[in-house]
Write an enzyme that holds these catalytic residues in place. Sequence first.
Site, PDB file in Angstrom:
ATOM      1  N   ALA A   9       4.047  -4.642   3.456  1.00 56.59           N
ATOM      2  CA  ALA A   9       3.777  -5.836   2.346  1.00 56.59           C
ATOM      3  C   ALA A   9       5.111  -5.635   1.484  1.00 56.59           C
ATOM      4  O   ALA A   9       5.282  -4.578   1.002  1.00 56.59           O
ATOM      5  CB  ALA A   9       2.500  -5.451   1.485  1.00 56.59           C
ATOM      6  N   SER A  10       5.913  -6.676   1.646  1.00 55.85           N
ATOM      7  CA  SER A  10       7.211  -6.575   0.817  1.00 55.85           C
ATOM      8  C   SER A  10       7.227  -6.252  -0.731  1.00 55.85           C
ATOM      9  O   SER A  10       5.853  -6.547  -1.324  1.00 55.85           O
ATOM     10  CB  SER A  10       7.976  -7.853   1.066  1.00 55.85           C
ATOM     11  OG  SER A  10       8.195  -8.172   2.618  1.00 55.85           O
ATOM     12  N   MET A  11       8.341  -5.893  -1.292  1.00 55.12           N
ATOM     13  CA  MET A  11       8.326  -5.667  -2.580  1.00 55.12           C
ATOM     14  C   MET A  11       8.016  -6.998  -3.394  1.00 55.12           C
ATOM     15  O   MET A  11       8.516  -8.127  -2.895  1.00 55.12           O
ATOM     16  CB  MET A  11       9.862  -5.558  -3.004  1.00 55.12           C
ATOM     17  CG  MET A  11      10.351  -4.068  -2.546  1.00 55.12           C
ATOM     18  SD  MET A  11      12.168  -3.625  -3.183  1.00 55.12           S
ATOM     19  CE  MET A  11      11.875  -3.737  -5.009  1.00 55.12           C
ATOM     20  N   ARG A  42      -1.789  -7.907  -4.689  1.00 58.38           N
ATOM     21  CA  ARG A  42      -1.487  -7.301  -3.460  1.00 58.38           C
ATOM     22  C   ARG A  42      -2.315  -6.424  -2.998  1.00 58.38           C
ATOM     23  O   ARG A  42      -2.518  -6.281  -1.771  1.00 58.38           O
ATOM     24  CB  ARG A  42      -0.253  -6.802  -3.730  1.00 58.38           C
ATOM     25  CG  ARG A  42       0.469  -6.197  -2.176  1.00 58.38           C
ATOM     26  CD  ARG A  42       2.086  -5.905  -2.254  1.00 58.38           C
ATOM     27  NE  ARG A  42       2.210  -4.742  -3.394  1.00 58.38           N
ATOM     28  CZ  ARG A  42       3.368  -4.184  -2.921  1.00 58.38           C
ATOM     29  NH1 ARG A  42       4.351  -4.354  -2.171  1.00 58.38           N
ATOM     30  NH2 ARG A  42       3.516  -2.978  -3.596  1.00 58.38           N
TER      31      ARG A  42
END
Length: 372
Positions: free
Chosen positions: A81-83, A19
């Site tokens: 940015a999602s989990m 990420r």
Amino acid sequence: MAAGVLSRDWAPAFAAVPRSAFLPELIWPYDMDAGRSVAVSLRKDPDAWARYADADVPVVTQWDDGRHTGTEPGQVPTSSASMPSVVFRMLRDLDVRPGDRVLEIGTGTGWNAALLAHRLGAANVVTVEVDGAVADAARRALDAFGLPVRVVHGDGARGFPGGAPYDRVIATCGLRSVPYAWVEQCRPGGRIVVPWGTHYGNGDAVARLVVSRDGRSASGAFTGPVEFMKLRAQRLPPVVHSAYVTGSVADGEESATSLPEEEITGERFGVRRFAVGLRVPDCLCVVAEKRDGARPVWWYGLTDRSWACVMFRDGDTARVWQAGPRRLWDEVAAAHRWWEERGRPGHERFGLTVTPEGQRVWLDDPADSWPV
């Protein structure tokens, strides 16, 4: 992997596509201990930046549709940015196969598109982003990482017919209505995975829909709770309290309720509030902070000026007031009874069907549905 969130088929992508490669220098990760988003700069504190980039927390990358400046958090988070746990749970639900073509709605940082491209090949992924600056940044990050996914700057609600038909469609933004264009652009038997909910609250649930053989509808059950930033075209405009309650709350019709406070407020991602929202359409519920042992909960009608309020006080009977063409509290109380009488069903017993005429929800049986 032990929790069943990251499946073995996605483990190579998780290892190969960090990420951190898709995050900007300044990020606002959610600090679980502090209970809020905090500013972290790669230049000023590279260790903290790397730690948050690798953590299972959501990371805000834009506030207020890009109008925000400075390091302090803005008013409304508008890109993130999602989990990772949520990302991989939804990718698991998507169930991609070799050779599948995927349409993603909501590019964000580009990380989700990169994971798909690593698995399927960049030529098989199209992603649509409504914000031009966000789309440009994601395109640069994808190209730099060696996964040149096609990034389209446009309205995701329209999909991208130029790349149709797709085998899979996935949205990384919360929806209140699934655009039928996505059904039309997904092949029969294809899958559509979307976070969906009602305006009753911010909580969504992931709907895993399968397009029918004739391509005229898509239907499927929910898999579990999530919360996403909403598709910009489907955001609820601010509700102004004074437009509803023009005088005193005592002007409303007064009654009382024996329903406990915790059953009305519920857990943030609990199924009760999700289920009540399905039965009380076009309504917003606002749970206020508790002060001096008292907590008001408000409901506002979204198609008229109906309102309701319950005042909970520790050690006292809760008082109710409601006014307007709808008796919103009566609807809410009936919805709670309906959920209780059916055995307190979880998210997975509810489902969603999308047709050209609109969308309907159901409990256990798609044939027994109601419009939302």
